[in-house]
Design a protein around this motif. Structure first.
Motif, PDB file in Angstrom:
ATOM      1  N   LEU A  19       0.824  -1.203   0.000  1.00 13.26           N
ATOM      2  CA  LEU A  19       0.000   0.000   0.000  1.00 13.26           C
ATOM      3  C   LEU A  19       0.867   1.266   0.000  1.00 13.26           C
ATOM      4  N   ILE A  20       1.959   1.239   0.735  1.00 13.63           N
ATOM      5  CA  ILE A  20       2.861   2.397   0.758  1.00 13.63           C
ATOM      6  C   ILE A  20       3.461   2.625  -0.630  1.00 13.63           C
ATOM      7  N   VAL A  21       3.915   1.543  -1.250  1.00 12.75           N
ATOM      8  CA  VAL A  21       4.475   1.658  -2.605  1.00 12.75           C
ATOM      9  C   VAL A  21       3.410   2.189  -3.564  1.00 12.75           C
ATOM     10  N   GLY A  22       2.212   1.641  -3.497  1.00  8.48           N
ATOM     11  CA  GLY A  22       1.124   2.099  -4.363  1.00  8.48           C
ATOM     12  C   GLY A  22       0.796   3.567  -4.136  1.00  8.48           C
ATOM     13  N   ALA A  23       0.765   3.975  -2.872  1.00  2.10           N
ATOM     14  CA  ALA A  23       0.468   5.370  -2.545  1.00  2.10           C
ATOM     15  C   ALA A  23       1.572   6.294  -3.061  1.00  2.10           C
ATOM     16  N   CYS A  24       2.813   5.853  -2.957  1.00  2.29           N
ATOM     17  CA  CYS A  24       3.935   6.663  -3.457  1.00  2.29           C
ATOM     18  C   CYS A  24       3.904   6.761  -4.979  1.00  2.29           C
ATOM     19  N   VAL A  25       3.591   5.660  -5.638  1.00  2.00           N
ATOM     20  CA  VAL A  25       3.482   5.672  -7.100  1.00  2.00           C
ATOM     21  C   VAL A  25       2.371   6.633  -7.524  1.00  2.00           C
ATOM     22  N   ALA A  28       3.426  10.228  -6.996  1.00  2.00           N
ATOM     23  CA  ALA A  28       4.352  10.671  -8.046  1.00  2.00           C
ATOM     24  C   ALA A  28       3.601  10.957  -9.344  1.00  2.00           C
ATOM     25  N   CYS A  29       2.622  10.109  -9.668  1.00  2.00           N
ATOM     26  CA  CYS A  29       1.818  10.330 -10.883  1.00  2.00           C
ATOM     27  C   CYS A  29       1.031  11.622 -10.789  1.00  2.00           C
ATOM     28  N   ARG A  30       0.439  11.872  -9.634  1.00  2.00           N
ATOM     29  CA  ARG A  30      -0.329  13.108  -9.448  1.00  2.00           C
ATOM     30  C   ARG A  30       0.570  14.332  -9.555  1.00  2.00           C
ATOM     31  N   GLN A  31       1.732  14.258  -8.904  1.00  2.00           N
ATOM     32  CA  GLN A  31       2.648  15.400  -8.900  1.00  2.00           C
ATOM     33  C   GLN A  31       3.183  15.703 -10.295  1.00  2.00           C
ATOM     34  N   SER A  32       3.395  14.653 -11.103  1.00  2.00           N
ATOM     35  CA  SER A  32       3.928  14.862 -12.454  1.00  2.00           C
ATOM     36  C   SER A  32       2.837  14.906 -13.518  1.00  2.00           C
ATOM     37  N   CYS A  47      -4.592  -4.413  -5.058  1.00  2.00           N
ATOM     38  CA  CYS A  47      -4.913  -4.087  -3.668  1.00  2.00           C
ATOM     39  C   CYS A  47      -6.283  -3.411  -3.586  1.00  2.00           C
ATOM     40  N   ASP A  48      -6.751  -3.244  -2.384  1.00  2.00           N
ATOM     41  CA  ASP A  48      -8.059  -2.661  -2.105  1.00  2.00           C
ATOM     42  C   ASP A  48      -8.010  -1.145  -2.299  1.00  2.00           C
ATOM     43  N   ILE A  49      -8.956  -0.614  -3.055  1.00  2.00           N
ATOM     44  CA  ILE A  49      -8.952   0.816  -3.369  1.00  2.00           C
ATOM     45  C   ILE A  49      -9.178   1.682  -2.129  1.00  2.00           C
ATOM     46  N   THR A  50      -9.995   1.226  -1.210  1.00  2.00           N
ATOM     47  CA  THR A  50     -10.257   2.007  -0.004  1.00  2.00           C
ATOM     48  C   THR A  50      -8.998   2.116   0.838  1.00  2.00           C
ATOM     49  N   LYS A  51      -8.293   0.998   0.990  1.00  2.00           N
ATOM     50  CA  LYS A  51      -7.054   1.016   1.774  1.00  2.00           C
ATOM     51  C   LYS A  51      -5.977   1.849   1.084  1.00  2.00           C
ATOM     52  N   LEU A  52      -5.889   1.729  -0.231  1.00  2.00           N
ATOM     53  CA  LEU A  52      -4.888   2.510  -0.959  1.00  2.00           C
ATOM     54  C   LEU A  52      -5.216   4.000  -0.889  1.00  2.00           C
ATOM     55  N   SER A  53      -6.483   4.335  -0.962  1.00  2.29           N
ATOM     56  CA  SER A  53      -6.895   5.729  -0.860  1.00  2.29           C
ATOM     57  C   SER A  53      -6.500   6.308   0.497  1.00  2.29           C
ATOM     58  N   ARG A  54      -6.743   5.546   1.554  1.00  2.00           N
ATOM     59  CA  ARG A  54      -6.353   6.009   2.897  1.00  2.00           C
ATOM     60  C   ARG A  54      -4.847   6.177   3.001  1.00  2.00           C
ATOM     61  N   MET A  55      -4.112   5.216   2.462  1.00  3.61           N
ATOM     62  CA  MET A  55      -2.654   5.290   2.522  1.00  3.61           C
ATOM     63  C   MET A  55      -2.149   6.475   1.710  1.00  3.61           C
ATOM     64  N   TYR A  56      -2.766   6.731   0.558  1.00  2.15           N
ATOM     65  CA  TYR A  56      -2.372   7.890  -0.246  1.00  2.15           C
ATOM     66  C   TYR A  56      -2.558   9.176   0.561  1.00  2.15           C
ATOM     67  N   LYS A  57      -3.689   9.284   1.252  1.00  4.14           N
ATOM     68  CA  LYS A  57      -3.934  10.482   2.074  1.00  4.14           C
ATOM     69  C   LYS A  57      -2.884  10.603   3.169  1.00  4.14           C
ATOM     70  N   ASP A  58      -2.507   9.479   3.791  1.00  7.27           N
ATOM     71  CA  ASP A  58      -1.467   9.489   4.824  1.00  7.27           C
ATOM     72  C   ASP A  58      -0.126   9.924   4.247  1.00  7.27           C
ATOM     73  N   ALA A  60       0.439  11.640   1.469  1.00  8.56           N
ATOM     74  CA  ALA A  60       0.357  13.049   1.054  1.00  8.56           C
ATOM     75  C   ALA A  60       0.467  13.978   2.257  1.00  8.56           C
ATOM     76  N   ARG A  61      -0.182  13.605   3.355  1.00  7.07           N
ATOM     77  CA  ARG A  61      -0.120  14.422   4.570  1.00  7.07           C
ATOM     78  C   ARG A  61       1.288  14.397   5.157  1.00  7.07           C
ATOM     79  N   ASP A  62       1.876  13.194   5.296  1.00  8.38           N
ATOM     80  CA  ASP A  62       3.200  13.068   5.904  1.00  8.38           C
ATOM     81  C   ASP A  62       4.291  13.726   5.074  1.00  8.38           C
ATOM     82  N   LEU A  63       4.163  13.683   3.754  1.00 10.85           N
ATOM     83  CA  LEU A  63       5.145  14.317   2.880  1.00 10.85           C
ATOM     84  C   LEU A  63       4.803  15.775   2.586  1.00 10.85           C
ATOM     85  N   GLN A  64       3.707  16.235   3.160  1.00 13.89           N
ATOM     86  CA  GLN A  64       3.230  17.612   3.000  1.00 13.89           C
ATOM     87  C   GLN A  64       3.100  17.996   1.525  1.00 13.89           C
ATOM     88  N   LEU A  65       2.459  17.114   0.771  1.00 12.75           N
ATOM     89  CA  LEU A  65       2.233  17.368  -0.648  1.00 12.75           C
ATOM     90  C   LEU A  65       1.028  18.283  -0.815  1.00 12.75           C
TER      91      LEU A  65
END
Length: 185
Positions: A19-25, A28-32, A47-58, A60-65
């Protein structure tokens, strides 16, 4: 953040690591501004879209995107792959230009608020193709953009309503209806 999750689960990748790898990918896609959606990343990562969505939010928040709104135009080229007829460069450019104007109208009319930009891009392509008498299959368009055909039809209806509303302000606008709006675009 990656270290925090990594220490808790050891060296193996596992579900959280995936999930972390998916969220980072996805980040990166959103940023570029790449035409990759969360659904696409989910499918690739299995993977599960709900879990990946939550991880993406985490992530994005932790990296202050900074939140980046996805421009629907990035999905137009990908959606053109669903066109049944081969296009010349001139036809392709004209179709992209028309669809781009329609996505701009959607953006200015707040049709993107709370909606997937892929649906609006697909609807714009569908309307632009119809106005040029080009055949486009809604199911194949949905498959190319990983979006349900009924969502495309809903966005198409909303975009057509905006076009009719805009046409009503013109002297000849009273003749524009849902049945013939594609002939005026």
């Amino acid at each position: 953040m990656l270290r925090k999750h990594g220490e808790a689960f050891g060296p193996r990748l596992g579900t959280v690591g995936q999930l972390i790898v998916g969220a980072c990918v996805y980040s990166a896609c959103r940023q570029s501004k790449k035409p990759i959606s969360l659904v696409d990343v989910c499918a690739a990562m299995d993977c599960d879209i709900t879990k990946l969505s939550r991880m993406y939010k985490d992530v994005a928040r932790d990296l202050q995107l900074e939140p980046i709104e996805t421009d629907p135009d990035i999905f137009l080229e990908r959606g053109l792959s669903a066109l049944m007829n081969p296009l010349t460069d001139l036809e392709r450019n004209a179709l992209m230009q028309d669809a781009g104007m329609l996505t701009k109208l959607a953006s200015e009319s707040s049709l993107l608020t709370g909606r997937s930009t892929k649906g609006v891009a697909a609807a714009a392509l569908l309307i632009a193709a119809q106005s040029k008498k080009l055949e486009m299959n809604v199911e194949e368009l949905g498959g190319a953009l990983s979006i349900a055909p009924n969502t495309i039809q809903k966005r198409k209806g909303e975009l057509n309503d905006k076009l009719i509303e805009l046409a009503q302000t013109l002297p000849w606008g009273k003749v524009v209806t849902k049945k013939n709006v594609h002939t005026f675009t």
